[in-house]
Design a protein around this motif. Structure first.
Motif, PDB file in Angstrom:
ATOM      1  N   HIS B  76       0.838  -1.203   0.000  1.00  8.88           N
ATOM      2  CA  HIS B  76       0.000   0.000   0.000  1.00  8.88           C
ATOM      3  C   HIS B  76       0.873   1.254   0.000  1.00  8.88           C
ATOM      4  O   HIS B  76       1.659   1.454   0.925  1.00  8.88           O
ATOM      5  N   GLY B  77       0.707   2.096  -1.003  1.00 11.91           N
ATOM      6  CA  GLY B  77       1.474   3.348  -1.064  1.00 11.91           C
ATOM      7  C   GLY B  77       0.655   4.553  -0.675  1.00 11.91           C
ATOM      8  O   GLY B  77       1.139   5.684  -0.736  1.00 11.91           O
ATOM      9  N   SER B  78      -0.590   4.337  -0.288  1.00 15.60           N
ATOM     10  CA  SER B  78      -1.435   5.470   0.123  1.00 15.60           C
ATOM     11  C   SER B  78      -2.106   5.136   1.449  1.00 15.60           C
ATOM     12  O   SER B  78      -2.178   3.964   1.844  1.00 15.60           O
ATOM     13  N   THR B  79      -2.625   6.155   2.107  1.00 13.65           N
ATOM     14  CA  THR B  79      -3.050   5.972   3.497  1.00 13.65           C
ATOM     15  C   THR B  79      -4.289   5.097   3.714  1.00 13.65           C
ATOM     16  O   THR B  79      -4.396   4.538   4.802  1.00 13.65           O
ATOM     17  N   PRO B  80      -5.214   4.940   2.750  1.00 17.75           N
ATOM     18  CA  PRO B  80      -6.323   4.016   3.060  1.00 17.75           C
ATOM     19  C   PRO B  80      -5.808   2.620   3.426  1.00 17.75           C
ATOM     20  O   PRO B  80      -6.229   2.029   4.426  1.00 17.75           O
ATOM     21  N   GLY B  96      -8.405   6.940   5.961  1.00 22.80           N
ATOM     22  CA  GLY B  96      -7.222   7.176   5.136  1.00 22.80           C
ATOM     23  C   GLY B  96      -7.499   7.947   3.865  1.00 22.80           C
ATOM     24  O   GLY B  96      -6.574   8.399   3.190  1.00 22.80           O
ATOM     25  N   VAL B  97      -8.782   8.118   3.533  1.00 24.23           N
ATOM     26  CA  VAL B  97      -9.127   8.827   2.302  1.00 24.23           C
ATOM     27  C   VAL B  97      -8.625  10.280   2.346  1.00 24.23           C
ATOM     28  O   VAL B  97      -8.324  10.875   1.306  1.00 24.23           O
ATOM     29  N   ILE B  98      -8.488  10.815   3.555  1.00 21.38           N
ATOM     30  CA  ILE B  98      -8.004  12.203   3.674  1.00 21.38           C
ATOM     31  C   ILE B  98      -6.603  12.306   3.080  1.00 21.38           C
ATOM     32  O   ILE B  98      -6.253  13.322   2.472  1.00 21.38           O
ATOM     33  N   GLY B  99      -5.800  11.240   3.248  1.00 27.15           N
ATOM     34  CA  GLY B  99      -4.420  11.255   2.759  1.00 27.15           C
ATOM     35  C   GLY B  99      -4.300  11.058   1.253  1.00 27.15           C
ATOM     36  O   GLY B  99      -3.191  10.999   0.723  1.00 27.15           O
TER      37      GLY B  99
END
Lengths: 56, 650
Positions: B76-80, B96-99
């Motif tokens: 995973h490379g993104s916060t979700p 994690g969608v905010i990130g």
């Protein structure tokens, strides 16, 4: 220019420079010189890999 | 493991550190820091600054790196996906969608700002903002017209130039992202960061060799570093220092997490995080204080430095600095260098902030890199359009408030709570120290667990209170006036203390001026459209503006007549300052005609549009996450069922 701003400037800039020098020294230590991150694909995810049996 | 094999990776450790430092080092290091320091206690500002760095800047940096590597281990490379590793709960991925959503929104306006630097580098190279006989370039109007925040067209007839540079900048960013982590972001950092340091050094040498202005570089340094220890009792100074640490380290964007996700499992995080902070502080504290403010002090003099520092980031960078640089020989070279420096600082940050979005489409949606870059590029171009065309209504500020200010603190707070309390500090501490080249002092264990979350809450509360107090949340119309055909005036038009003709001073003048503006603003709000009026006026011998007639939108004229406009100008100290050449020729004493344009911008629909865009992007990512995880669950269930059936077969 009075002594106070010079003092604050030198202290702050000295601190920042010191921090950078410290980081460089820490990176130059022998144990910090890892090879480039070029083997990730070949290395299994450590959390998924089974524990390595102890050497006999 | 197949998905991990396809993920990007850093080519070298130094490349990663340069990229992370490039992500943190931005325009704010060179322009925001000196302004904040000068206005908030000078040298004494460094005390709350260092305290903030230790209490939440550095700890949050470590949290970001540890969270990122933890998520990267599972692809995973993104916060979700990363937050799901911290908290095994279906809600984690939605937090994690905010990130992902806010970095995309941030890119819309930040790249637009980045494009101003590229544009101004070009204008410097071509000498576009250098005055010539009969054509004086007033830098403030030049910037306003470039951005389209006024409808006068003395220097830029329309949006063509602005759109061209914005488009070039977005395409450059997308191209770098398309090239990937090693061949794109890392290579860019390896070129841009040394170039940035070199440009800084050249400019410092140039500024310290300037003379013949109204002041010296020491006036600027004295303003920046003279400690006002009394300011430390003011909580505003502490919040300003905390805010500066927040912005400067790029905490709360999800970008450092994304960079860390491309690390190996046993790569160091602790020293890498510390080095990122050290490199950022090097540029901020040293070059941030040695370039802009000392240069302005040389040209404008010691008495003007405080006003310039307080005038805001872009006034320092895009109005005061070009004014200084064009006044000394070599503007084509040094001006280009200054704006390229800002451009590189912004460029390395914007690609970093956009990378989590690319990573989301690659890692979660399973898109090929080219498709991910194309879709992000498309949204990026679409998102930049409102920034360009609605800048006059405050679209950039609105995007910045939600995505670049409030959103950052909310994201950082969620992240630290998940890391220190849900994932448990003990596990987080172990994760941070896995492969670490240094041992982080134990005190940070408790700082991260107790102090950092509380400080983030305090900052959030303070900023929100400020927003309410300053009416940031209420989209009230903007009322402004501009001089038409300004290049014919060699002197400058400036605002300042109320003129003697106003007959009042201080707060009395402020409140009376505010009442006149409010009357216009109320009419614009009530009629719900932009309003314009044009005044025929005269510059008097003492520099004040005498308004003779006012014509335009009848609705606007209900709230403002010629006398009221003249009164407003006097209350706000709007006057003409002859150039030294004009003074010498005695022209100052000769009254001249001047035309003014009054503009009332109805901001509400555009600011609501910005809010709808932000909400729409957040919702779109939420829906995508819901669909992706649902599909994954269905695939996993089908696989489990097939396995069970296979097992049941004799």
């Amino acid at each position: 220019m009075s002594i106070e701003p010079i003092l604050f400037m030198c202290l702050t800039m000295g601190g920042v420079l010191g921090l950078n020098v410290l980081c460089i020294i820490l990176w130059l230590r022998p144990n910090a010189r890892h090879p480039p991150n070029d083997a990730r694909a070949a290395v299994p995810d450590a959390s998924d890999a089974p524990a390595k049996p102890a050497e006999p | 493991m197949a998905e991990l094999e396809q993920r990007d990776q850093w080519a070298s450790r130094w490349g990663l550190i340069l990229a992370a430092a490039g992500n943190a080092i931005g325009i704010g290091n060179l322009l925001r820091f000196p302004g904040q320091a000068g206005q908030n206690g000078g040298g004494a500002f460094m005390i709350p600054y260092v305290v903030s760095l230790l209490l939440f800047g550095l700890p949050m940096m470590w949290v970001a790196w540890a969270t990122g590597r933890l998520g990267g281990r599972k692809g995973h490379g993104s916060t979700p996906g990363m937050f799901e590793q911290l908290w095994r709960n279906p809600a984690a991925k939605y937090l994690g969608v905010i990130g992902v959503a806010l970095p995309l929104v941030f890119c819309f306006y930040y790249t637009y700002i980045e494009s101003w630097c590229l544009g101004y580098a070009w204008f410097s190279l071509t000498g576009d903002f250098v005055s010539s006989p009969g054509h004086t370039v007033h830098m403030a109007t030049y910037l306003e017209e470039y951005l389209g925040t006024t409808t006068t067209t003395s220097y830029f007839p329309g949006y063509t130039t602005t759109i061209t540079f914005a488009l070039i900048t977005v395409l450059l960013n997308v191209w770098i992202l398309y090239r990937g982590v090693a061949k794109g972001i890392e290579l860019l950092a390896k070129i841009a960061m040394p170039a940035l340091l070199l440009f800084c050094l050249v400019l410092v040498v140039r500024i310290f060799s300037l003379d013949g202005g109204k002041g010296t570089v020491w006036d600027g340094l004295s303003f920046l570093w003279t400690p006002n220890l009394g300011a430390l009792s003011n909580p505003k100074v502490w919040v300003a220092a905390a805010g500066q640490i927040f912005f400067t380290l790029s905490i709360g964007f999800g970008s450092l997490e994304c960079y860390a996700s491309y690390l190996k499992d046993n790569d160091d995080l602790a020293l890498t995080g510390l080095t990122t902070v050290a490199a950022n502080e090097f540029v901020e504290v040293i070059f941030g204080s040695l370039i802009a403010i000392p240069a302005c002090a040389v040209f404008f003099g010691a008495d003007q430095v405080a006003n310039i520092a307080g005038s805001g980031t872009f006034n320092i960078g895009m109005i005061a600095m070009p004014e200084v640089l064009r006044s000394f020989p070599g503007v084509e070279f040094f001006g280009t260098l200054w704006f390229l420096l800002l451009f590189f600082a912004a460029f390395t940050s914007s690609v970093g902030v956009a990378q989590p979005v690319i990573a989301f489409f690659e890692d979660e949606v399973k898109m090929p890199k080219a498709a991910a870059a194309m879709i992000v590029g498309l949204f990026w171009v679409l998102g930049t359009i409102p920034c360009i065309f609605f800048q006059r209504y405050g679209a950039v500020d609105e995007f910045d408030f939600w995505a670049g200010t409030i959103g950052l603190v909310v994201f950082a707070f969620i992240e630290v709570i998940l890391f220190a309390w849900v994932f448990k500090m003990k596990n987080g501490w172990e994760e941070l120290h896995r492969g670490a080249l240094i041992k982080v002092p134990r005190v940070f264990y408790y700082v991260l667990k107790y102090v950092t979350p509380v400080l983030l809450l305090v900052i959030f509360g303070w900023w929100f209170k400020d927003a309410i107090a300053n009416d940031t949340l209420a989209p009230v119309p903007k009322v402004q006036y501009a001089v038409e055909d300004i290049p014919q005036y060699e002197g400058s038009f400036a605002k300042g203390a109320p003129l003697p003709s106003a007959g009042v001073a201080g707060d009395g003048a402020k409140s009376e001026a505010a009442a006149i503006r409010k009357a216009v603003s109320d009419i614009v709000m009530a009629r719900e459209h932009d309003m314009f009026a044009w005044a025929a006026a005269q510059i008097e011998a003492d520099g004040r503006i005498a308004v003779q007639s006012l014509q335009g939108d009848p609705n606007l004229l209900e709230a403002l007549d010629a006398a009221a406009l003249e009164r407003l100008l006097a209350l706000e100290g709007f006057h003409y300052e002859p150039s030294s050449k004009e003074r010498a020729a005695g022209l100052a004493a000769q009254p001249r005609a001047v035309k003014l344009q009054v503009e009332g911008w109805h901001r509400a629909p555009y600011l609501w549009l910005v809010r709808v865009i932000i909400i729409g992007i957040v919702l779109a990512f939420l829906v995508m996450i819901y669909a992706i995880w649902r599909k994954r669950a269905a695939v996993a269930a089908a696989a489990a069922k097939a396995a069970a059936e296979a097992e049941a077969q004799p």
